[in-house]
Design a protein around this motif. Structure first.
Motif, PDB file in Angstrom:
ATOM      1  N   UNK A   1       0.685  -0.983   0.039  1.00  0.00           N
ATOM      2  CA  UNK A   1       0.070  -0.205   0.331  1.00  0.00           C
ATOM      3  C   UNK A   1       0.663   1.407   0.322  1.00  0.00           C
ATOM      4  N   UNK A   2       1.887   1.544   0.787  1.00  0.00           N
ATOM      5  CA  UNK A   2       2.527   2.609   1.086  1.00  0.00           C
ATOM      6  C   UNK A   2       3.424   2.663  -0.592  1.00  0.00           C
ATOM      7  N   UNK A   3       3.708   1.516  -1.127  1.00  0.00           N
ATOM      8  CA  UNK A   3       4.548   2.094  -2.704  1.00  0.00           C
ATOM      9  C   UNK A   3       3.318   2.453  -3.609  1.00  0.00           C
ATOM     10  N   UNK A   4       1.935   2.093  -3.559  1.00  0.00           N
ATOM     11  CA  UNK A   4       1.130   2.593  -4.050  1.00  0.00           C
ATOM     12  C   UNK A   4       0.675   4.250  -4.294  1.00  0.00           C
ATOM     13  N   UNK A   5       1.080   5.152  -3.289  1.00  0.00           N
ATOM     14  CA  UNK A   5       1.356   6.285  -2.899  1.00  0.00           C
ATOM     15  C   UNK A   5       1.843   7.081  -4.070  1.00  0.00           C
ATOM     16  N   UNK A   6       2.868   7.189  -4.380  1.00  0.00           N
ATOM     17  CA  UNK A   6       3.985   8.146  -4.877  1.00  0.00           C
ATOM     18  C   UNK A   6       3.574   7.826  -6.288  1.00  0.00           C
ATOM     19  N   UNK A   7       3.446   9.183  -7.832  1.00  0.00           N
ATOM     20  CA  UNK A   7       2.978   8.680  -9.168  1.00  0.00           C
ATOM     21  C   UNK A   7       4.017   7.744  -9.278  1.00  0.00           C
ATOM     22  N   UNK A   8       3.096   6.259  -9.996  1.00  0.00           N
ATOM     23  CA  UNK A   8       3.585   5.115 -10.843  1.00  0.00           C
ATOM     24  C   UNK A   8       4.851   5.490 -11.802  1.00  0.00           C
ATOM     25  N   UNK A   9       6.227   4.769 -11.566  1.00  0.00           N
ATOM     26  CA  UNK A   9       7.220   5.035 -13.137  1.00  0.00           C
ATOM     27  C   UNK A   9       7.308   3.437 -12.881  1.00  0.00           C
ATOM     28  N   UNK A  10       7.914   2.822 -14.261  1.00  0.00           N
ATOM     29  CA  UNK A  10       8.747   1.509 -13.930  1.00  0.00           C
ATOM     30  C   UNK A  10       9.416   0.980 -12.930  1.00  0.00           C
ATOM     31  N   UNK A  11      10.387   2.023 -12.384  1.00  0.00           N
ATOM     32  CA  UNK A  11      10.907   1.954 -11.312  1.00  0.00           C
ATOM     33  C   UNK A  11      10.253   1.448 -10.301  1.00  0.00           C
ATOM     34  N   UNK A  12       9.158   1.645  -9.771  1.00  0.00           N
ATOM     35  CA  UNK A  12       8.213   1.494  -8.973  1.00  0.00           C
ATOM     36  C   UNK A  12       7.915   0.222  -9.143  1.00  0.00           C
ATOM     37  N   UNK A  13       6.922  -0.037 -10.351  1.00  0.00           N
ATOM     38  CA  UNK A  13       6.686  -0.892 -10.748  1.00  0.00           C
ATOM     39  C   UNK A  13       8.010  -2.040 -10.374  1.00  0.00           C
ATOM     40  N   UNK A  14       8.765  -2.017 -10.579  1.00  0.00           N
ATOM     41  CA  UNK A  14       9.507  -3.303 -10.540  1.00  0.00           C
ATOM     42  C   UNK A  14       9.832  -3.490  -9.002  1.00  0.00           C
ATOM     43  N   UNK A  15       9.794  -2.397  -7.971  1.00  0.00           N
ATOM     44  CA  UNK A  15       9.814  -2.283  -6.820  1.00  0.00           C
ATOM     45  C   UNK A  15       8.329  -3.419  -6.049  1.00  0.00           C
ATOM     46  N   UNK A  16       7.173  -2.547  -6.785  1.00  0.00           N
ATOM     47  CA  UNK A  16       6.088  -3.441  -6.205  1.00  0.00           C
ATOM     48  C   UNK A  16       6.257  -4.825  -6.859  1.00  0.00           C
ATOM     49  N   UNK A  17       6.950  -5.575  -7.749  1.00  0.00           N
ATOM     50  CA  UNK A  17       7.206  -6.759  -7.824  1.00  0.00           C
ATOM     51  C   UNK A  17       7.969  -7.496  -7.273  1.00  0.00           C
ATOM     52  N   UNK A  18       9.486  -6.499  -6.358  1.00  0.00           N
ATOM     53  CA  UNK A  18       9.617  -7.814  -5.568  1.00  0.00           C
ATOM     54  C   UNK A  18       8.814  -8.386  -4.480  1.00  0.00           C
TER      55      UNK A  18
END
Length: 174
Positions: free
Chosen positions: A88-105
């Motif tokens: 949920x905390x990773x869904x707070x900032x605007x999405x980027x490709x790097x953020x998607x990679x972090x979510x997937x981990x």
């Protein structure tokens, strides 16, 4: 969030939640597909859907399983809650490709923990034997969740490691 999930042979709760995982995976893949900016429409739908999915587990599934186990939580309940908080905390900032990679981990092993044979969903169904239909009706009836605007300020968390660390601190027993 890599291989398609085979829902055959699963109970109704596991099948419903695994199918939702697959739907969310497709939305995230569509969001990440553009080479430039993330497809915001797909990511927004993914974000809202994932927050609802987390709510299903936190507000219906895990409490029902705990109650059915005489108040004893599932062995992985704390881990799931920490990971849900981190996601949920990773869904707070605007999405980027790097953020998607972090979510997937976090999402990839998290989904396996829930879906694998003997995983959390199977444990819930075993605990809820005879009551699966009632829980499934409650899961299906749960409304969409309200989603806040993205926040890109200095306190926004952008790495899986930091998200898990902060979430674990907030979930410490008191």
């Amino acid at each position: 969030m890599d291989d398609p999930i085979d829902t055959a042979g699963r109970g109704p709760i596991a099948a419903y939640l695994a199918e939702d995982h697959a739907r969310l995976e497709a939305l995230l893949a569509a969001a990440a597909a553009p080479a430039g900016a993330v497809d915001r429409g797909s990511f927004d739908a993914f974000r809202a859907g994932l927050l609802r999915h987390i709510a299903l587990e936190e507000k219906i599934l895990l409490p029902a399983a705990r109650a059915a186990r005489g108040g004893e939580p599932l062995p992985d309940a704390r881990r799931l809650r920490v990971e849900h908080g981190a996601i949920a905390s990773l869904l707070v900032p605007s999405p980027t490709h790097e953020l998607i990679r972090e979510l997937l981990t976090i999402l990839t092993p998290h989904d396996r923990l829930e879906e694998d044979p003997g995983g959390v969903y199977a444990q819930c169904e075993a605990a809820l034997a005879g009551r699966e239909d009632d829980v499934l009706l409650r899961l299906r009836a749960y409304p969409p969740v309200r989603v806040a605007a993205y926040y890109d300020g200095p306190r926004a968390i952008r790495t899986a490691a930091e998200a898990l660390r902060v979430s674990a601190l907030q979930r410490e027993p008191r």
